[in-house]
Design a protein around this motif. Structure first.
Motif, PDB file in Angstrom:
ATOM      1  N   ALA A  32       1.016  -1.253  -0.002  1.00 39.26           N
ATOM      2  CA  ALA A  32      -0.053   0.052  -0.024  1.00 39.26           C
ATOM      3  C   ALA A  32       0.747   1.115  -0.125  1.00 39.26           C
ATOM      4  CB  ALA A  32      -0.899  -0.026   1.122  1.00 39.26           C
ATOM      5  N   ASP A  33       2.083   1.088   0.870  1.00 35.02           N
ATOM      6  CA  ASP A  33       2.935   2.274   0.529  1.00 35.02           C
ATOM      7  C   ASP A  33       3.397   2.492  -0.661  1.00 35.02           C
ATOM      8  OD1 ASP A  33       2.949   2.854   3.542  1.00 35.02           O
ATOM      9  OD2 ASP A  33       4.564   1.856   3.829  1.00 35.02           O
ATOM     10  N   ASN A  34       4.047   1.284  -1.424  1.00 34.79           N
ATOM     11  CA  ASN A  34       4.310   1.605  -2.754  1.00 34.79           C
ATOM     12  C   ASN A  34       3.291   2.198  -3.851  1.00 34.79           C
ATOM     13  OD1 ASN A  34       6.782   0.378  -2.047  1.00 34.79           O
ATOM     14  ND2 ASN A  34       5.960  -1.732  -2.473  1.00 34.79           N
ATOM     15  N   MET A  35       2.244   1.615  -3.699  1.00 29.37           N
ATOM     16  CA  MET A  35       1.154   2.088  -4.664  1.00 29.37           C
ATOM     17  C   MET A  35       0.800   3.500  -4.250  1.00 29.37           C
ATOM     18  SD  MET A  35       0.178  -0.042  -6.949  1.00 29.37           S
ATOM     19  CE  MET A  35       1.747  -0.425  -7.082  1.00 29.37           C
ATOM     20  N   GLY A  36       0.664   3.986  -2.953  1.00 32.03           N
ATOM     21  CA  GLY A  36       0.243   5.215  -2.480  1.00 32.03           C
ATOM     22  C   GLY A  36       1.296   6.284  -3.005  1.00 32.03           C
ATOM     23  N   ARG A  37       2.433   6.000  -2.704  1.00 32.44           N
ATOM     24  CA  ARG A  37       3.482   6.901  -3.254  1.00 32.44           C
ATOM     25  C   ARG A  37       3.381   7.270  -4.762  1.00 32.44           C
ATOM     26  NH1 ARG A  37       6.933   4.543   0.363  1.00 32.44           N
ATOM     27  NH2 ARG A  37       7.731   2.707  -1.098  1.00 32.44           N
ATOM     28  N   LEU A  38       3.193   6.058  -5.718  1.00 31.00           N
ATOM     29  CA  LEU A  38       2.885   6.582  -7.098  1.00 31.00           C
ATOM     30  C   LEU A  38       1.716   7.341  -7.486  1.00 31.00           C
ATOM     31  CD1 LEU A  38       4.056   3.198  -8.591  1.00 31.00           C
ATOM     32  CD2 LEU A  38       5.247   5.192  -8.542  1.00 31.00           C
ATOM     33  N   PHE A  39       0.541   7.078  -6.753  1.00 30.05           N
ATOM     34  CA  PHE A  39      -0.553   7.617  -6.771  1.00 30.05           C
ATOM     35  C   PHE A  39      -0.163   9.692  -6.459  1.00 30.05           C
ATOM     36  CE2 PHE A  39      -2.920   4.179  -7.575  1.00 30.05           C
ATOM     37  CZ  PHE A  39      -3.863   4.428  -8.382  1.00 30.05           C
ATOM     38  N   ALA A  40       0.568   9.409  -5.005  1.00 25.83           N
ATOM     39  CA  ALA A  40       0.828  10.928  -4.691  1.00 25.83           C
ATOM     40  C   ALA A  40       1.644  11.578  -5.943  1.00 25.83           C
ATOM     41  CB  ALA A  40       1.642  10.973  -3.578  1.00 25.83           C
ATOM     42  N   ASP A  41       2.675  10.830  -6.596  1.00 26.10           N
ATOM     43  CA  ASP A  41       3.560  11.602  -7.622  1.00 26.10           C
ATOM     44  C   ASP A  41       2.535  12.263  -8.598  1.00 26.10           C
ATOM     45  OD1 ASP A  41       5.810  11.336  -6.370  1.00 26.10           O
ATOM     46  OD2 ASP A  41       6.277   9.534  -7.541  1.00 26.10           O
ATOM     47  N   ASP A  42       1.129  11.549  -9.087  1.00 32.56           N
ATOM     48  CA  ASP A  42       0.596  11.795 -10.067  1.00 32.56           C
ATOM     49  C   ASP A  42      -0.601  13.103  -9.408  1.00 32.56           C
ATOM     50  OD1 ASP A  42       1.696  10.821 -12.252  1.00 32.56           O
ATOM     51  OD2 ASP A  42       0.721   8.873 -12.006  1.00 32.56           O
ATOM     52  N   CYS A  43      -0.265  13.448  -8.282  1.00 30.97           N
ATOM     53  CA  CYS A  43      -1.105  14.623  -7.923  1.00 30.97           C
ATOM     54  C   CYS A  43      -2.566  14.206  -7.195  1.00 30.97           C
ATOM     55  CB  CYS A  43      -1.402  15.780  -8.872  1.00 30.97           C
ATOM     56  SG  CYS A  43       0.201  16.455  -9.461  1.00 30.97           S
ATOM     57  N   PHE A  44      -2.461  13.166  -6.854  1.00 27.12           N
ATOM     58  CA  PHE A  44      -3.416  12.684  -5.919  1.00 27.12           C
ATOM     59  C   PHE A  44      -3.305  13.314  -4.446  1.00 27.12           C
ATOM     60  CE2 PHE A  44      -3.997   9.817  -9.310  1.00 27.12           C
ATOM     61  CZ  PHE A  44      -5.519   9.745  -9.670  1.00 27.12           C
ATOM     62  N   ARG A  45      -4.407  13.410  -3.867  1.00 24.16           N
ATOM     63  CA  ARG A  45      -4.542  14.086  -2.565  1.00 24.16           C
ATOM     64  C   ARG A  45      -4.371  12.653  -1.671  1.00 24.16           C
ATOM     65  NH1 ARG A  45      -7.319  17.945  -5.142  1.00 24.16           N
ATOM     66  NH2 ARG A  45      -6.725  19.925  -4.636  1.00 24.16           N
ATOM     67  N   VAL A  46      -3.261  12.139  -1.195  1.00 25.89           N
ATOM     68  CA  VAL A  46      -3.159  10.817  -0.637  1.00 25.89           C
ATOM     69  C   VAL A  46      -2.736  10.801   0.727  1.00 25.89           C
ATOM     70  CG1 VAL A  46      -1.654   8.855  -0.953  1.00 25.89           C
ATOM     71  CG2 VAL A  46      -2.323   9.988  -3.087  1.00 25.89           C
ATOM     72  N   THR A  47      -3.448   9.869   1.505  1.00 25.23           N
ATOM     73  CA  THR A  47      -3.086   9.492   2.811  1.00 25.23           C
ATOM     74  C   THR A  47      -2.664   8.067   2.671  1.00 25.23           C
ATOM     75  OG1 THR A  47      -4.576  11.238   3.880  1.00 25.23           O
ATOM     76  CG2 THR A  47      -3.798   9.392   5.126  1.00 25.23           C
ATOM     77  N   VAL A  48      -1.294   7.869   3.319  1.00 24.73           N
ATOM     78  CA  VAL A  48      -1.107   6.303   3.124  1.00 24.73           C
ATOM     79  C   VAL A  48      -0.553   5.897   4.765  1.00 24.73           C
ATOM     80  CG1 VAL A  48       0.855   4.745   2.247  1.00 24.73           C
ATOM     81  CG2 VAL A  48      -0.127   6.847   0.888  1.00 24.73           C
ATOM     82  N   ASN A  49      -1.224   4.942   5.090  1.00 25.79           N
ATOM     83  CA  ASN A  49      -0.772   4.201   6.380  1.00 25.79           C
ATOM     84  C   ASN A  49      -0.414   5.092   7.314  1.00 25.79           C
ATOM     85  OD1 ASN A  49      -1.139   1.616   5.726  1.00 25.79           O
ATOM     86  ND2 ASN A  49       0.680   1.242   4.923  1.00 25.79           N
ATOM     87  N   PRO A  50      -1.419   6.099   7.911  1.00 27.56           N
ATOM     88  CA  PRO A  50      -1.074   7.168   8.689  1.00 27.56           C
ATOM     89  C   PRO A  50      -0.348   6.764   9.957  1.00 27.56           C
ATOM     90  CG  PRO A  50      -3.611   6.814   8.686  1.00 27.56           C
ATOM     91  CD  PRO A  50      -2.833   6.028   7.484  1.00 27.56           C
ATOM     92  N   TYR A  51      -0.727   5.539  10.406  1.00 30.32           N
ATOM     93  CA  TYR A  51      -0.387   4.941  11.638  1.00 30.32           C
ATOM     94  C   TYR A  51       0.577   3.810  11.392  1.00 30.32           C
ATOM     95  CZ  TYR A  51      -4.522   7.794  12.629  1.00 30.32           C
ATOM     96  OH  TYR A  51      -5.204   8.587  12.586  1.00 30.32           O
TER      97      TYR A  51
END
Length: 285
Positions: A32-51
Motif C-alpha cells: 500500500a505504501d508503494n502504490m500510495g507513493r505513485l498515486f501521490a506523484d501524480d497529484c492525488f491527495r493521498v493519505t498512506v498508512n497514517p499510523y
C-alpha cells in the motif's frame, strides 16, 4: 499461431473511475505504501498508512476507525484502497486485544492466531460499514499484497493468502461499491520471472510495482484521468530535471516557466496537490 510467452491477467474495467487529483486513502501492507507513493506523484491527495504499515484485516480496520475519529467532520475521502497482507494476528495475552504493533515487546506476551475466512469477512464487513457511514460516497478497492511471507513458510504463506482471497471474493459479491484488484495475481502469474523481484527474491522490484500501478490505471482511470496525465507528465518530467548549474540564468528561467505551468494546472484542477520532489532545492511544493 503466435507464441504466448506470458499469462496476462484479465483486467476488466471497473464500474467507477478514479478522478484526477481526488482524495485517496491507502491502508495495509508495505505494498500500500508503494502504490500510495505513485498515486501521490501524480497529484492525488493521498493519505498512506497514517499510523504505520498494517498487515491483517483487524489492524486495517483499527487504522480506518482511528483516522475517521481524528479527521474533521467535513473531511472527504473519494477512494479507499485496502491492501491485505496476512490473516495472522497477534493478541496481547493480558488484555485479549489484537495489537497492530508489538513494539518490540517480548514474544511471550502475545499469542499468534490465524483468522478464518469467516473471521476475515466479518472484520472487513465492519470496516466497510464504517467507511460507508463516514464517507458515504467513497468507493473501496480491495487487493491482496503480492509479497509472500517466508516467516510462515512458503506453503503457510500461500494458505494465508488463500484465506484473504476467499474473503475478498465474498465481500465483493456482497457489496457492489467494493472492487477487487488482482495485485497478487499480476505479480505471481503475469510477472512470475525473477527479474521482476527485488534482491531478496520476495518483494516486487521497482519495475514490477510500476507495472501493477499501470494496471490499476487501466482498470480505474477514465478519459478525465487520461487528459490530466497528458498535461501532467511533461511537467513532471521537467520537475525531475537535474541541472548542471542550478544557479544559472537558463535554469532559473526554465524553473520559472515550469512553475507557471504548475500554477496553471493547479487552477484548472482545483488546486491540485503537488507532492513532487524538485531536485534543485530538495523541497516538496
Amino acid at each position: 499461431m503466435p507464441l504466448q510467452l506470458h499469462t496476462p491477467v484479465d483486467l476488466p474495467r471497473a464500474d467507477f473511475e478514479i478522478e484526477p487529483c481526488s482524495r485517496m486513502l491507502f491502508v495495509g501492507s508495505c505494498f500500500a505504501d508503494n502504490m500510495g507513493r505513485l498515486f501521490a506523484d501524480d497529484c492525488f491527495r493521498v493519505t498512506v498508512n497514517p499510523y504505520g504499515v498494517m498487515y491483517n484485516p483487524i489492524s486495517v480496520g483499527h487504522t480506518i476507525a482511528r483516522l475517521s475519529d481524528e479527521l474533521p467532520p467535513d473531511d472527504r475521502v473519494d477512494t479507499v484502497v485496502i491492501t491485505l497482507g496476512t490473516n495472522h494476528i497477534y493478541i496481547l495475552r493480558a488484555t485479549g486485544e489484537v495489537v497492530d504493533n508489538c513494539q518490540k515487546r517480548p514474544q511471550q506476551l502475545f499469542e499468534e492466531r490465524e483468522m478464518t475466512v469467516d473471521d476475515t469477512v466479518e472484520s472487513l464487513e465492519q470496516t466497510i460499514a464504517l467507511i460507508a457511514h463516514r464517507w458515504p460516497e467513497a468507493r473501496v478497492i480491495l487487493t491482496v499484497s503480492p509479497i509472500r511471507y517466508r516467516k510462515y513458510g512458503l506453503h503457510g504463506s500461500q494458505l494465508s493468502k488463500s484465506v484473504l482471497l476467499l474473503a475478498t471474493a465474498e465481500i465483493e459479491r456482497r457489496h457492489p461499491h467494493v472492487s477487487y484488484f488482482p495485485s497478487y495475481e499480476i505479480m505471481n502469474d503475469e510477472l512470475r520471472d525473477y527479474r521482476f523481484y527485488a534482491e531478496d527474491m520476495i518483494h516486487p522490484s521497482t519495475q514490477a510495482v510500476a507495472y501493477i500501478h499501470e494496471c490499476m490505471g487501466r482498470v480505474y482511470f477514465g478519459s478525465a484521468m487520461t487528459r490530466f496525465l497528458a498535461e501532467w507528465q511533461p511537467v513532471k518530467a521537467a520537475l525531475s530535471h537535474r541541472p548542471f548549474d542550478p544557479e544559472s540564468a537558463e535554469y532559473k528561467d526554465f524553473m520559472n516557466k515550469t512553475m507557471a505551468r504548475v500554477d496553471a494546472l493547479s487552477k484548472k484542477y482545483n488546486n491540485f496537490a503537488l507532492n513532487f520532489k524538485i531536485e534543485r532545492n530538495d523541497l516538496y511544493y
